[in-house]
Scaffold this motif. Structure first.
Motif, PDB file in Angstrom:
ATOM      1  N   PHE A 122       2.853  10.394   7.389  1.00 49.80           N
ATOM      2  CA  PHE A 122       3.554   9.520   8.323  1.00 49.80           C
ATOM      3  C   PHE A 122       4.226   8.413   7.523  1.00 49.80           C
ATOM      4  N   THR A 123       5.137   7.713   8.158  1.00 53.01           N
ATOM      5  CA  THR A 123       5.829   6.601   7.505  1.00 53.01           C
ATOM      6  C   THR A 123       4.908   5.386   7.451  1.00 53.01           C
ATOM      7  N   GLY A 124       4.773   4.826   6.265  1.00 55.50           N
ATOM      8  CA  GLY A 124       3.887   3.676   6.115  1.00 55.50           C
ATOM      9  C   GLY A 124       4.070   3.004   4.772  1.00 55.50           C
ATOM     10  N   VAL A 125       3.236   2.013   4.539  1.00 53.36           N
ATOM     11  CA  VAL A 125       3.283   1.230   3.308  1.00 53.36           C
ATOM     12  C   VAL A 125       2.061   1.567   2.455  1.00 53.36           C
ATOM     13  N   VAL A 126       2.281   1.731   1.168  1.00 50.05           N
ATOM     14  CA  VAL A 126       1.173   1.971   0.237  1.00 50.05           C
ATOM     15  C   VAL A 126       0.458   0.634   0.019  1.00 50.05           C
ATOM     16  N   THR A 127      -0.719   0.511   0.582  1.00 45.07           N
ATOM     17  CA  THR A 127      -1.464  -0.751   0.465  1.00 45.07           C
ATOM     18  C   THR A 127      -2.405  -0.766  -0.739  1.00 45.07           C
ATOM     19  N   LYS A 128      -2.721   0.422  -1.281  1.00 43.30           N
ATOM     20  CA  LYS A 128      -3.630   0.481  -2.433  1.00 43.30           C
ATOM     21  C   LYS A 128      -3.374   1.766  -3.207  1.00 43.30           C
ATOM     22  N   ARG A 129      -3.316   1.644  -4.521  1.00 44.77           N
ATOM     23  CA  ARG A 129      -3.224   2.824  -5.390  1.00 44.77           C
ATOM     24  C   ARG A 129      -4.492   2.879  -6.231  1.00 44.77           C
ATOM     25  N   TYR A 130      -5.237   3.968  -6.070  1.00 46.97           N
ATOM     26  CA  TYR A 130      -6.566   4.047  -6.673  1.00 46.97           C
ATOM     27  C   TYR A 130      -6.559   4.621  -8.084  1.00 46.97           C
ATOM     28  N   VAL A 131      -5.543   5.387  -8.472  1.00 45.40           N
ATOM     29  CA  VAL A 131      -5.499   6.033  -9.783  1.00 45.40           C
ATOM     30  C   VAL A 131      -4.168   5.749 -10.438  1.00 45.40           C
ATOM     31  N   GLU A 132      -4.082   6.096 -11.709  1.00 39.74           N
ATOM     32  CA  GLU A 132      -2.846   5.933 -12.461  1.00 39.74           C
ATOM     33  C   GLU A 132      -2.257   7.302 -12.778  1.00 39.74           C
ATOM     34  N   ASN A 133      -1.004   7.293 -13.161  1.00 40.22           N
ATOM     35  CA  ASN A 133      -0.330   8.534 -13.505  1.00 40.22           C
ATOM     36  C   ASN A 133      -0.990   9.182 -14.731  1.00 40.22           C
ATOM     37  N   PHE A 134      -0.963  10.525 -14.765  1.00 41.47           N
ATOM     38  CA  PHE A 134      -1.538  11.347 -15.826  1.00 41.47           C
ATOM     39  C   PHE A 134      -3.068  11.321 -15.837  1.00 41.47           C
ATOM     40  N   SER A 135      -3.646  10.892 -14.747  1.00 40.53           N
ATOM     41  CA  SER A 135      -5.108  10.909 -14.635  1.00 40.53           C
ATOM     42  C   SER A 135      -5.555  12.276 -14.128  1.00 40.53           C
ATOM     43  N   ASN A 136      -6.750  12.673 -14.551  1.00 38.24           N
ATOM     44  CA  ASN A 136      -7.383  13.877 -14.017  1.00 38.24           C
ATOM     45  C   ASN A 136      -8.188  13.486 -12.775  1.00 38.24           C
ATOM     46  N   VAL A 137      -7.924  14.156 -11.686  1.00 34.54           N
ATOM     47  CA  VAL A 137      -8.586  13.815 -10.429  1.00 34.54           C
ATOM     48  C   VAL A 137      -9.262  15.046  -9.858  1.00 34.54           C
ATOM     49  N   GLN A 138     -10.262  14.791  -9.032  1.00 34.33           N
ATOM     50  CA  GLN A 138     -10.967  15.852  -8.335  1.00 34.33           C
ATOM     51  C   GLN A 138     -10.377  16.042  -6.939  1.00 34.33           C
ATOM     52  N   ASP A 139     -10.689  17.161  -6.332  1.00 36.52           N
ATOM     53  CA  ASP A 139     -10.240  17.365  -4.968  1.00 36.52           C
ATOM     54  C   ASP A 139     -10.952  16.365  -4.055  1.00 36.52           C
ATOM     55  N   LYS A 140     -10.247  15.888  -3.042  1.00 37.83           N
ATOM     56  CA  LYS A 140     -10.712  14.894  -2.066  1.00 37.83           C
ATOM     57  C   LYS A 140     -10.847  13.492  -2.651  1.00 37.83           C
ATOM     58  N   GLU A 141     -10.451  13.290  -3.902  1.00 40.00           N
ATOM     59  CA  GLU A 141     -10.490  11.949  -4.489  1.00 40.00           C
ATOM     60  C   GLU A 141      -9.268  11.164  -4.011  1.00 40.00           C
ATOM     61  N   ALA A 142      -9.507   9.960  -3.485  1.00 38.22           N
ATOM     62  CA  ALA A 142      -8.426   9.156  -2.919  1.00 38.22           C
ATOM     63  C   ALA A 142      -7.415   8.775  -3.996  1.00 38.22           C
ATOM     64  N   ILE A 143      -6.138   8.974  -3.684  1.00 40.61           N
ATOM     65  CA  ILE A 143      -5.059   8.630  -4.607  1.00 40.61           C
ATOM     66  C   ILE A 143      -4.415   7.310  -4.193  1.00 40.61           C
ATOM     67  N   VAL A 144      -3.999   7.214  -2.939  1.00 39.17           N
ATOM     68  CA  VAL A 144      -3.411   5.985  -2.414  1.00 39.17           C
ATOM     69  C   VAL A 144      -3.910   5.782  -0.994  1.00 39.17           C
ATOM     70  N   SER A 145      -3.781   4.538  -0.524  1.00 39.85           N
ATOM     71  CA  SER A 145      -4.051   4.215   0.864  1.00 39.85           C
ATOM     72  C   SER A 145      -2.725   3.935   1.544  1.00 39.85           C
ATOM     73  N   LEU A 146      -2.448   4.662   2.626  1.00 37.81           N
ATOM     74  CA  LEU A 146      -1.193   4.527   3.358  1.00 37.81           C
ATOM     75  C   LEU A 146      -1.489   3.980   4.747  1.00 37.81           C
ATOM     76  N   GLN A 147      -0.755   2.924   5.151  1.00 37.74           N
ATOM     77  CA  GLN A 147      -0.978   2.304   6.460  1.00 37.74           C
ATOM     78  C   GLN A 147       0.355   2.008   7.133  1.00 37.74           C
ATOM     79  N   ASP A 148       0.369   2.231   8.438  1.00 32.60           N
ATOM     80  CA  ASP A 148       1.540   1.906   9.252  1.00 32.60           C
ATOM     81  C   ASP A 148       1.391   0.475   9.751  1.00 32.60           C
ATOM     82  N   LEU A 149       2.165  -0.436   9.168  1.00 36.11           N
ATOM     83  CA  LEU A 149       2.037  -1.856   9.495  1.00 36.11           C
ATOM     84  C   LEU A 149       2.797  -2.238  10.757  1.00 36.11           C
ATOM     85  N   ASN A 150       3.504  -1.298  11.356  1.00 37.73           N
ATOM     86  CA  ASN A 150       4.226  -1.599  12.597  1.00 37.73           C
ATOM     87  C   ASN A 150       3.319  -1.515  13.815  1.00 37.73           C
ATOM     88  N   ASN A 151       2.191  -0.865  13.681  1.00 32.98           N
ATOM     89  CA  ASN A 151       1.249  -0.735  14.798  1.00 32.98           C
ATOM     90  C   ASN A 151      -0.116  -1.212  14.328  1.00 32.98           C
TER      91      ASN A 151
END
Length: 283
Positions: free
Chosen positions: A162-191
């Motif tokens: 959905f359309t929203g603002v990235v309020t938090k980025r949990y990892v950096e580029n070129f990182s090794n991540v696991q499945d279900k590991e949070a990458i960013v937090s996206l929130q709709d600030l209009n509602n």
């Protein structure tokens, strides 16, 4: 004898005179006593209940990959507006592409084998029906494997739901991540919505007519109307309170952001909201 008669007459006269000049017999007079009275009228006073609360986005999500891997693209930055369907992050998809192509080849071979034995069965029945069923099962399994491999390949691209603002980025580029590991937090600030915790006694005695407002500590004169969205039917075991979610009506001019802090249930930040429940007088 005459003297005795005169004396008796004088005594009778004196007795009668005493009755007329002495204490008169009075009739009882009714006395008015004050009766306590109470005037019952309507009151226009209102009562209010204030609860500390916190602001959050009505639509929010921690986005994560469904497969593990190494991030090769992470264009999303904190505070950036992301449109629905826009790329948030990308994994290295080389291995997943190979697996998908291999699964596709297996599926194509299984489908060809099934079509061949099925044609033989339809024309002359020179092979057993069990062999046809076996090839059909093998084709179905290969098709399911290909569908799974293709999904894993597609899941290497993380897109905004959905359309929203990235309020938090949990990892950096070129990182090794696991499945279900949070990458960013996206929130709709209009509602936005406000979450409060209401004690059991308030829930039990809530009046039928209520009006709700969100009030900020640094602007107590500014009342932001809210409407009831939902409430929990189970109380918190520790606080014995019920969570109530209120929708903040659009059109306000003050800056409101999710995650405004609360300390010990008391508002500590200048823009943390109180929910004020104003009870209207019952008719």
């Amino acid at each position: 004898m005459k003297r005795i008669g005169w004396l008796l007459s004088a005594m009778v006269f004196a007795a009668l005179s005493g009755c007329s000049d002495g204490d008169a017999v009075t009739e009882p007079v009714e006395v008015s006593r004050p009766v306590p009275m109470m005037v019952v009228g309507s009151s226009d006073k209102t009562s209010s209940l204030r609860f500390p609360g916190r602001v959050r986005a009505a639509q929010r999500a921690d986005l994560a990959f469904n497969v593990p891997g190494r991030i090769v693209q992470l264009p999303a930055e904190e505070g950036q507006l992301i449109e629905k369907g826009q790329l948030v992050a990308q994994l290295d998809d080389a291995n997943y592409k190979i697996q998908m192509h291999s699964a596709l080849a297996q599926y194509n071979k299984a489908r060809t084998d099934y079509q061949r034995v099925d044609q033989l069965w339809q024309r002359s029945q020179v092979i057993a029906k069990a062999e046809v069923d076996k090839q059909r099962t093998a084709m179905d399994v290969a098709q399911a494997d290909y569908a799974l491999a293709k999904k894993d390949f597609d899941d290497t691209r993380l897109l905004a739901p959905f359309t929203g603002v990235v309020t938090k980025r949990y990892v950096e580029n070129f990182s090794n991540v696991q499945d279900k590991e949070a990458i960013v937090s996206l929130q709709d600030l209009n509602n936005l919505e406000i979450v409060i915790n209401v004690p059991e006694r308030i829930v039990r005695n809530t009046p039928k007519q209520v009006a709700g407002y969100a009030v900020f500590a640094d602007q107590p004169e500014l009342l932001l109307p809210v409407t009831l969205k939902s409430f929990s039917s189970d109380s918190d075991q520790q606080t014995q309170s019920y969570e109530v979610v209120l929708t903040l009506k659009p059109g306000y001019e003050v800056t409101v952001l999710p995650g405004m802090p609360l300390v010990g249930g008391i508002i500590s930040a200048s823009k943390s909201p109180f929910f004020t429940l104003i009870t209207k007088p019952r008719l």
